[in-house]
Design a protein around this motif. Sequence first.
Motif, PDB file in Angstrom:
ATOM      1  N   ALA A  36       0.824  -1.215   0.000  1.00  0.00           N
ATOM      2  CA  ALA A  36       0.000   0.000   0.000  1.00  0.00           C
ATOM      3  C   ALA A  36       0.856   1.262   0.000  1.00  0.00           C
ATOM      4  CB  ALA A  36      -0.938  -0.004   1.203  1.00  0.00           C
ATOM      5  N   VAL A  37       1.919   1.270   0.785  1.00  0.00           N
ATOM      6  CA  VAL A  37       2.787   2.448   0.849  1.00  0.00           C
ATOM      7  C   VAL A  37       3.535   2.622  -0.465  1.00  0.00           C
ATOM      8  CG1 VAL A  37       4.803   3.459   1.995  1.00  0.00           C
ATOM      9  CG2 VAL A  37       3.014   2.367   3.356  1.00  0.00           C
ATOM     10  N   ARG A  38       4.018   1.532  -1.032  1.00  0.00           N
ATOM     11  CA  ARG A  38       4.717   1.634  -2.318  1.00  0.00           C
ATOM     12  C   ARG A  38       3.787   2.155  -3.413  1.00  0.00           C
ATOM     13  NH1 ARG A  38       6.851  -3.640  -1.161  1.00  0.00           N
ATOM     14  NH2 ARG A  38       8.971  -3.518  -0.337  1.00  0.00           N
ATOM     15  N   ALA A  39       2.569   1.619  -3.437  1.00  0.00           N
ATOM     16  CA  ALA A  39       1.615   2.054  -4.459  1.00  0.00           C
ATOM     17  C   ALA A  39       1.282   3.531  -4.306  1.00  0.00           C
ATOM     18  CB  ALA A  39       0.338   1.213  -4.368  1.00  0.00           C
ATOM     19  N   ALA A  40       1.136   3.979  -3.068  1.00  0.00           N
ATOM     20  CA  ALA A  40       0.847   5.396  -2.833  1.00  0.00           C
ATOM     21  C   ALA A  40       1.988   6.271  -3.317  1.00  0.00           C
ATOM     22  CB  ALA A  40       0.583   5.633  -1.349  1.00  0.00           C
ATOM     23  N   GLY A  41       3.219   5.854  -3.058  1.00  0.00           N
ATOM     24  CA  GLY A  41       4.374   6.637  -3.487  1.00  0.00           C
ATOM     25  C   GLY A  41       4.545   6.682  -4.987  1.00  0.00           C
ATOM     26  N   ARG A  42       4.150   5.602  -5.659  1.00  0.00           N
ATOM     27  CA  ARG A  42       4.281   5.569  -7.119  1.00  0.00           C
ATOM     28  C   ARG A  42       3.203   6.384  -7.822  1.00  0.00           C
ATOM     29  NH1 ARG A  42       5.419  -0.113  -6.292  1.00  0.00           N
ATOM     30  NH2 ARG A  42       3.206  -0.517  -6.676  1.00  0.00           N
TER      31      ARG A  42
END
Length: 253
Positions: A36-42
């Motif tokens: 979830a955090v990676r997707a938000a950052g991308r």
Amino acid sequence: MGVSTSRPEPGITVVTVDFPPVNALPVRGWYDLADAVRAAGRDPGTRCVVLAAEGRGFNAGVDIKELRRDPGHDALIGVNHGCAAAFAAVYDCEVPVVAAVGGFCLGGGVGLAGNADAIVAAEDAVFGLPELDRGALGAATHLARLVPQHLTRALYYTARTVTAHELHAHGSVWRVVPRRELLASALELAGEIAAKDGTLLRLAKAALNGIDPVDVRRSYRFEQGFTFEANLNGVAGRVRDTFGSFDAKEARS
């Protein structure tokens, strides 16, 4: 229950953890949080991520019951990889991450908050590593980003906690607010960050990570090796079963 994502304001993504009753995450939960955090950052529309939690506290670390149910080491290996993935996702997130910490922030919670770019904490927030009482080692890497070296060691050896106000005095907490104002205050800081140019924010995040004096990924994985050693020689299981109780007579025998 689980990990959810919302967009309450333009440019801000909130990733919320909800694992009742105390937000002690199972193996899958750590990976879901990392994703979830990676997707938000991308997401090119996101310029700041707020890491929040529902319930009594921010994070109580790993699900000890899951480890106890596993007769082998699969759960231990899984949770160690999962924690490393979640901590790295916060640190490597392409945009700044603000941790909104209320209640207890223990073990893995310190790993998350310590790798965040900024922390807004509720007045009831406490931070600590009860690892030595849980038959584990780790996240000293992240505690050391919050307090000075000798305090890191004293807190680690004793498994004691520090308050949000104490961390504010050390400069590692941006602001301490009443619990009811926690998310709004975190969103306020995130909004100020998100008002900047998105490309420059991403460059700034990469630049700041690049000049860190400690490689947090390598340092944390080094710590985890001692957790494996403690499990292989049996001491971890004994300590987990007693939650840190120490029998001096048994130690002398």
